[in-house]
Design a protein around this motif. Structure first.
Motif, PDB file in Angstrom:
ATOM      1  N   GLU A 102      39.756  60.927  79.337  1.00 31.95           N
ATOM      2  CA  GLU A 102      39.790  59.368  79.469  1.00 31.95           C
ATOM      3  C   GLU A 102      39.287  58.609  78.211  1.00 31.95           C
ATOM      4  N   CYS A 103      39.805  57.777  77.513  1.00 34.45           N
ATOM      5  CA  CYS A 103      39.345  57.191  76.463  1.00 34.45           C
ATOM      6  C   CYS A 103      38.450  56.120  76.549  1.00 34.45           C
ATOM      7  N   GLU A 104      37.164  56.036  76.115  1.00 30.21           N
ATOM      8  CA  GLU A 104      36.427  54.804  76.381  1.00 30.21           C
ATOM      9  C   GLU A 104      36.587  53.598  75.743  1.00 30.21           C
ATOM     10  N   LYS A 105      37.433  53.607  74.687  1.00 26.86           N
ATOM     11  CA  LYS A 105      37.648  52.617  73.954  1.00 26.86           C
ATOM     12  C   LYS A 105      38.899  51.575  74.505  1.00 26.86           C
ATOM     13  N   CYS A 106      40.050  52.387  74.774  1.00 21.49           N
ATOM     14  CA  CYS A 106      41.128  51.726  75.475  1.00 21.49           C
ATOM     15  C   CYS A 106      41.506  51.994  76.809  1.00 21.49           C
ATOM     16  N   ASN A 107      40.555  52.903  77.585  1.00 20.47           N
ATOM     17  CA  ASN A 107      40.523  53.302  78.873  1.00 20.47           C
ATOM     18  C   ASN A 107      41.961  53.907  79.378  1.00 20.47           C
ATOM     19  N   SER A 108      42.540  54.620  78.475  1.00 20.51           N
ATOM     20  CA  SER A 108      43.658  55.454  78.733  1.00 20.51           C
ATOM     21  C   SER A 108      43.407  56.734  79.344  1.00 20.51           C
ATOM     22  N   THR A 109      44.132  57.186  80.229  1.00 16.00           N
ATOM     23  CA  THR A 109      44.149  58.595  80.737  1.00 16.00           C
ATOM     24  C   THR A 109      45.122  59.419  80.048  1.00 16.00           C
ATOM     25  N   THR A 120      40.560  63.393  69.660  1.00 19.68           N
ATOM     26  CA  THR A 120      40.824  61.749  69.604  1.00 19.68           C
ATOM     27  C   THR A 120      42.052  61.452  70.409  1.00 19.68           C
ATOM     28  N   CYS A 121      41.624  60.238  70.982  1.00 22.08           N
ATOM     29  CA  CYS A 121      42.687  59.625  71.832  1.00 22.08           C
ATOM     30  C   CYS A 121      43.981  59.399  71.068  1.00 22.08           C
ATOM     31  N   PRO A 122      45.038  59.994  71.826  1.00 20.25           N
ATOM     32  CA  PRO A 122      46.327  59.894  71.065  1.00 20.25           C
ATOM     33  C   PRO A 122      47.056  58.626  71.155  1.00 20.25           C
ATOM     34  N   LEU A 123      46.416  57.599  71.766  1.00 20.20           N
ATOM     35  CA  LEU A 123      47.214  56.038  71.806  1.00 20.20           C
ATOM     36  C   LEU A 123      46.415  55.471  70.867  1.00 20.20           C
ATOM     37  N   CYS A 124      44.995  55.518  70.914  1.00 19.61           N
ATOM     38  CA  CYS A 124      44.235  54.629  69.798  1.00 19.61           C
ATOM     39  C   CYS A 124      43.680  55.043  68.803  1.00 19.61           C
ATOM     40  N   GLY A 125      43.401  56.694  68.783  1.00 20.75           N
ATOM     41  CA  GLY A 125      42.931  57.401  67.565  1.00 20.75           C
ATOM     42  C   GLY A 125      41.202  57.383  67.911  1.00 20.75           C
TER      43      GLY A 125
HETATM   44 ZN   LIG Z   1      42.232  55.277  73.253  1.00 18.72          ZN
END
Ligand SMILES: [Zn+2]
Length: 134
Positions: A102-109, A120-125
């Motif tokens: 789970e990304c803490e920044k953009c909340n995506s799973t 790293t988050c694949p959506l927001c990096g």
């Molecule tokens: Zn993210």
């Protein structure tokens, strides 16, 4: 007609990438490729001794799909044993349990498709991601 493939849940990735026959093998032939869901079907049904119903529940696929995966897997293992072929375990349409983030920044799973670690988050990096259980 090709059916849409169901995604199988896999509890534990295989420990090795494949097997080589002792003594003799047909080294000019292509190795038999067992994909991860075929490996998991054999592990659950033959190693753990689960029913097809129980294994289908764990893998989160329908019982007929599990039966098809299992029949393919058994045919491949039988070919490996009988024809002294190499076996490679790779590929498949799976999600590993326990590899959710789970990304803490953009909340995506999101899910890691292999046992590799996601940094790293694949959506927001963002590097601010948390590993989730289950
Ligand atoms: Zn993210």
């Amino acid at each position: 007609m090709a059916r849409p493939r169901q995604i199988s849940r896999v509890q534990i990735p295989p420990r090795v990438k494949g097997f080589i026959p002792v003594g003799y093998y047909k080294d000019q032939s292509e190795p038999v490729q067992l994909n991860i869901e075929e490996y998991e079907a054999i592990r659950l049904l033959d190693y753990e001794g689960l029913s097809q119903e129980g294994a289908a529940k764990i893998m989160q696929i329908s019982r007929p799909t599990l039966t098809r995966i299992y029949e393919r897997a058994r045919k491949k293992v039988a070919t490996v044993l009988t024809e002294a072929q190499q076996l490679i375990i790779e590929g498949g349409n799976v999600l590993f349990n326990g590899n959710w983030y789970e990304c803490e920044k953009c909340n995506s799973t999101f899910n890691s498709p292999a046992e590799s670690t996601v940094k790293t988050c694949p959506l927001c990096g963002s590097g601010n991601i948390q590993h989730k259980e289950g």
